[in-house]
Write an enzyme that holds these catalytic residues in place. Structure first.
Site, PDB file in Angstrom:
ATOM      1  N   GLU A  28      15.788  56.757   0.518  1.00 17.57           N
ATOM      2  CA  GLU A  28      16.889  56.078  -0.180  1.00 17.57           C
ATOM      3  C   GLU A  28      17.529  55.131   0.834  1.00 17.57           C
ATOM      4  O   GLU A  28      18.371  55.539   1.624  1.00 17.57           O
ATOM      5  CB  GLU A  28      17.929  57.097  -0.668  1.00 17.57           C
ATOM      6  CG  GLU A  28      17.401  58.087  -1.692  1.00 17.57           C
ATOM      7  CD  GLU A  28      17.387  57.542  -3.115  1.00 17.57           C
ATOM      8  OE1 GLU A  28      17.760  56.368  -3.322  1.00 17.57           O
ATOM      9  OE2 GLU A  28      16.990  58.304  -4.011  1.00 17.57           O
TER      10      GLU A  28
ATOM     11  N   CYS B  66      25.765  51.751  -0.668  1.00 20.69           N
ATOM     12  CA  CYS B  66      24.419  51.168  -0.792  1.00 20.69           C
ATOM     13  C   CYS B  66      24.361  50.299  -2.040  1.00 20.69           C
ATOM     14  O   CYS B  66      23.571  49.361  -2.108  1.00 20.69           O
ATOM     15  CB  CYS B  66      23.366  52.261  -0.841  1.00 20.69           C
ATOM     16  SG  CYS B  66      23.680  53.507  -2.079  1.00 20.69           S
TER      17      CYS B  66
HETATM   18  P1  NAD Z   1      21.262  55.037   9.577  1.00 19.79           P
HETATM   19  O1  NAD Z   1      19.898  54.627   9.159  1.00 19.79           O
HETATM   20  O2  NAD Z   1      21.808  54.479  10.831  1.00 19.79           O
HETATM   21  O3  NAD Z   1      21.316  56.648   9.746  1.00 19.79           O
HETATM   22  C1  NAD Z   1      20.928  57.522   8.718  1.00 19.79           C
HETATM   23  C2  NAD Z   1      20.553  58.879   9.316  1.00 19.79           C
HETATM   24  O4  NAD Z   1      19.368  58.745  10.099  1.00 19.79           O
HETATM   25  C3  NAD Z   1      21.599  59.465  10.239  1.00 19.79           C
HETATM   26  O5  NAD Z   1      21.689  60.853   9.976  1.00 19.79           O
HETATM   27  C4  NAD Z   1      21.006  59.201  11.621  1.00 19.79           C
HETATM   28  O6  NAD Z   1      21.474  60.082  12.608  1.00 19.79           O
HETATM   29  C5  NAD Z   1      19.542  59.400  11.349  1.00 19.79           C
HETATM   30  N1  NAD Z   1      18.605  58.765  12.290  1.00 19.79           N
HETATM   31  C6  NAD Z   1      18.800  57.670  13.069  1.00 19.79           C
HETATM   32  N2  NAD Z   1      17.664  57.372  13.730  1.00 19.79           N
HETATM   33  C7  NAD Z   1      16.735  58.298  13.364  1.00 19.79           C
HETATM   34  C8  NAD Z   1      15.359  58.499  13.684  1.00 19.79           C
HETATM   35  N3  NAD Z   1      14.710  57.695  14.539  1.00 19.79           N
HETATM   36  N4  NAD Z   1      14.710  59.528  13.096  1.00 19.79           N
HETATM   37  C9  NAD Z   1      15.336  60.320  12.217  1.00 19.79           C
HETATM   38  N5  NAD Z   1      16.643  60.182  11.877  1.00 19.79           N
HETATM   39  C10 NAD Z   1      17.329  59.177  12.443  1.00 19.79           C
HETATM   40  O7  NAD Z   1      22.215  54.735   8.333  1.00 19.79           O
HETATM   41  P2  NAD Z   1      23.807  54.735   8.255  1.00 19.79           P
HETATM   42  O8  NAD Z   1      24.352  53.599   9.043  1.00 19.79           O
HETATM   43  O9  NAD Z   1      24.350  56.097   8.504  1.00 19.79           O
HETATM   44  O10 NAD Z   1      24.036  54.442   6.685  1.00 19.79           O
HETATM   45  C11 NAD Z   1      24.108  53.158   6.103  1.00 19.79           C
HETATM   46  C12 NAD Z   1      22.800  52.803   5.429  1.00 19.79           C
HETATM   47  O11 NAD Z   1      22.418  53.797   4.480  1.00 19.79           O
HETATM   48  C13 NAD Z   1      22.916  51.507   4.631  1.00 19.79           C
HETATM   49  O12 NAD Z   1      21.767  50.730   4.844  1.00 19.79           O
HETATM   50  C14 NAD Z   1      22.987  51.994   3.179  1.00 19.79           C
HETATM   51  O13 NAD Z   1      22.557  51.052   2.234  1.00 19.79           O
HETATM   52  C15 NAD Z   1      22.077  53.190   3.246  1.00 19.79           C
HETATM   53  N6  NAD Z   1      22.341  54.100   2.128  1.00 19.79           N
HETATM   54  C16 NAD Z   1      21.433  54.139   1.117  1.00 19.79           C
HETATM   55  C17 NAD Z   1      21.676  54.955   0.013  1.00 19.79           C
HETATM   56  C18 NAD Z   1      20.710  55.001  -1.136  1.00 19.79           C
HETATM   57  O14 NAD Z   1      20.811  55.914  -1.942  1.00 19.79           O
HETATM   58  N7  NAD Z   1      19.780  54.068  -1.255  1.00 19.79           N
HETATM   59  C19 NAD Z   1      22.832  55.748  -0.029  1.00 19.79           C
HETATM   60  C20 NAD Z   1      23.728  55.688   1.033  1.00 19.79           C
HETATM   61  C21 NAD Z   1      23.469  54.852   2.120  1.00 19.79           C
END
Ligand code: NAD
Length: 536
Positions: free
Chosen positions: A282, A316
């Site tokens: 997502e 998002c």
């Molecule tokens: P992010 O990608 O920075 O982090 C998301 C998660 O991934 C965190 O728990 C982080 O610690 C973890 N993470 C980071 N690097 C990793 C790796 N290499 N391996 C595994 N896990 C890792 O996202 P964010 O800044 O927390 O959130 C914002 C983003 O999320 C925006 O792009 C938003 O659109 C998206 N989002 C999407 C939805 C959806 O349903 N499509 C919902 C909410 C947020």
């Protein structure tokens, strides 16, 4: 009133001089205000790894220091979750539903307190924080019903005396890696379906919202334990990138449900695929609203306002692109700017606040860079474009909601095809509906879209084969703010994942196709003849 900023020397242990604003909320959800806090739960609370801090985006106040998992604790927690799954998978589904019902009640009891915690730690306004917890309550209701309706199928066999069954079995361990912006609801969507399906879960929340995950896990674990179910059915492992990587790589995790940016989703998706695990992705959205000349502007203007400014542009599904028909563009923008002009940034916990802070300082930098880029390409900035730097807002991450009209309408330009996670709305004017649909579909992402019209013909085109290619395709409803009933998710670089309602539950089970022979013969399928002669 916002509390004054307190500066703590780097690395100094936080003895509590917490503001009453923060300590009241933490106490109401059972989080200690006097100690470092354990950030790992696998039946027991623990944590002897790296310490992460939770910082209030409104005041800059350090809310807590959280002890994450050491590598050994991480491994143990994954092992315990697997053991818990082996017990829980044999619990009949309706009994699992009864446990979910109790979780639902326990969450509903704490709805307002948890909602306030979301506002405190993430920064969204209180009504949205409470709404997020309500979403968890709603999906529990849904999953209670599901626990008696996760039906398989009986399929006619081509062979006499045979029957074929499709049986949904529990899948195993489901890891939920979540983003900062929905620190409660996204876990709720996954936990509820996963528990109903008979799985155990490991939650790895965003490292900047550990307190929301600790408060929720405290509530859930108490219900599990009261029912004699191992707490590790809903484990929690706080931590950052390395923790996420270790969980994603683990062969003991059948399904990785990842919510986050496209950048990290691409890494996670490949890592899970390389070990033939399952994933639900997502990822980022870049959502457009299209306003037709026949639209009811009294509905469309406030909806675009909420879509672009709500949650300070950190959903998002936030509206990031606005396509206006030439005939209504001037009036629409005038009315929208009036609403923008009336927005006053303030503490998201205060009544009537509509605009809270961005979640982190880094997000303010991203916002400023995006505005700089807009200026560098001669975009017209209709409103906004700056940070709020006057006290008391200067200690928080407050930015002005911005409307810009880029010169270029080419959807392949950086400005149109990139998700900037901040309240920046780019607008363009179109003459033909087909043109607007083409722009809507031309970006890499495919999460949400919204058409404003009273014309049935437009509606039919929009939701059909030549219409919007996003996962969420709305009509006279903004891009942002979905209910739990339909499967939620997006296409293309949003990852194709589906969560919550609809048929999403089918991803959380292991499907067994079972052919049963209750006859006295053993014919082969497709009439294949393969005689077996007795050999002396
Ligand atoms: P992010 O990608 O920075 O982090 C998301 C998660 O991934 C965190 O728990 C982080 O610690 C973890 N993470 C980071 N690097 C990793 C790796 N290499 N391996 C595994 N896990 C890792 O996202 P964010 O800044 O927390 O959130 C914002 C983003 O999320 C925006 O792009 C938003 O659109 C998206 N989002 C999407 C939805 C959806 O349903 N499509 C919902 C909410 C947020």
């Amino acid at each position: 009133m916002l509390a004054a900023k307190r500066v703590l020397p780097a690395g100094r242990y936080l003895t509590r001089a917490l503001s009453t604003r923060a300590s009241g909320i933490l106490s109401s959800v059972g989080i200690s205000t006097s100690d470092e806090i354990y950030g790992v739960y696998d039946g027991q609370w623990k944590g002897s790894g790296e310490i992460i801090t939770s910082t209030c985006p409104t005041t800059g106040e350090v809310l807590a220091r959280v002890k994450t998992a050491s590598p050994k604790e991480l491994e143990e927690a994954v092992g315990k979750t697997r053991e818990a799954y082996k017990v829980f998978r044999n619990t009949p589904a309706p009994l699992r539903g009864e446990i979910l019902r109790q979780i639902r009640e326990a969450l509903a009891d704490k709805r307002d307190a948890l909602g306030a915690l979301v506002s405190l730690e993430m920064g969204k306004i209180r009504t949205e924080g409470v709404g997020e917890v309500q979403e968890f309550v709603d999906i529990c209701d849904y999953a209670v019903g599901l626990s008696r309706m996760m039906n398989g199928r009986v399929i006619a066999s081509e062979r006499p005396g045979h029957s074929i069954l499709e049986v949904p079995n529990p899948l195993g361990v489901v890891a939920v890696l979540s983003a900062f912006n929905f620190p409660v609801a996204v876990y709720g969507w996954n936990l509820a379906l996963s528990l109903a399906a008979g799985n155990a879960t490991i939650w790895k929340p965003s490292p900047t919202t550990p307190l929301c995950s600790i408060a929720v896990t405290t509530i859930v674990s108490r219900v599990l334990e009261a029912n004699g179910v191992p707490g590790a059915v809903a484990s929690l492992i706080t931590g950052g990138k390395e923790t996420g990587e270790a969980i994603v790589a683990s062969p003991d995790v059948e399904l990785v449900s990842f919510t986050g940016s496209e950048h990290v989703g691409r890494i996670v998706g490949k890592a899970v695929q390389s070990r033939f695990g399952k994933s639900i992705l997502e990822l980022g959205g870049n959502n457009a609203s299209i306003v037709m000349p026949d639209a009811d502007l009294s509905l469309a203007v406030p909806a675009v306002f909420f879509g672009a400014v709500g949650t300070a542009g950190q959903r998002c599904t936030s509206t990031r692109r606005l396509y206006l028909h030439r005939n209504i563009a001037t009036e629409f923008l005038e009315r929208l700017q009036k609403l923008y002009g009336a927005v006053t940034p303030a503490d998201p916990l205060a009544d009537n606040t509509l605009l809270g802070p961005l979640h982190t300082r880094a997000a303010c930098d991203t916002y400023e860079q995006a505005v700089q880029h807009l200026k560098s390409i001669d975009a017209e900035i209709l409103t906004g474009g700056n940070r709020y730097t006057q006290p008391p807002l200067d200690v928080g991450n407050f930015v002005q909601p911005t409307i810009a009209i880029p010169k270029s309408v080419n959807p392949n330009d950086h400005i149109w095809k990139t998700e900037t996670f901040a309240p920046i709305l780019n607008a363009a004017i179109f003459d033909d509906f087909e043109q607007a649909i083409e722009w809507n579909n031309a970006v890499p992402q495919g999460l949400s879209s919204s058409l404003w019209t009273r014309d049935l013909r437009n509606l039919g085109t929009w939701i059909g084969p030549s219409g919007s290619d996003t996962g969420i395709v709305n009509v006279n409803v903004g891009t942002s703010g979905a209910e739990i009933g339909a499967a939620f998710g997006g296409n293309k670089s949003t990852g194709w994942g589906r969560e919550s309602g609809g048929d999403a539950w089918k991803q959380y089970v292991r499907w067994s196709a079972c052919t049963i022979n209750f006859s006295d013969a053993a014919p082969l399928a497709q009439g294949v003849n393969f005689p077996a002669y007795d050999v002396e």
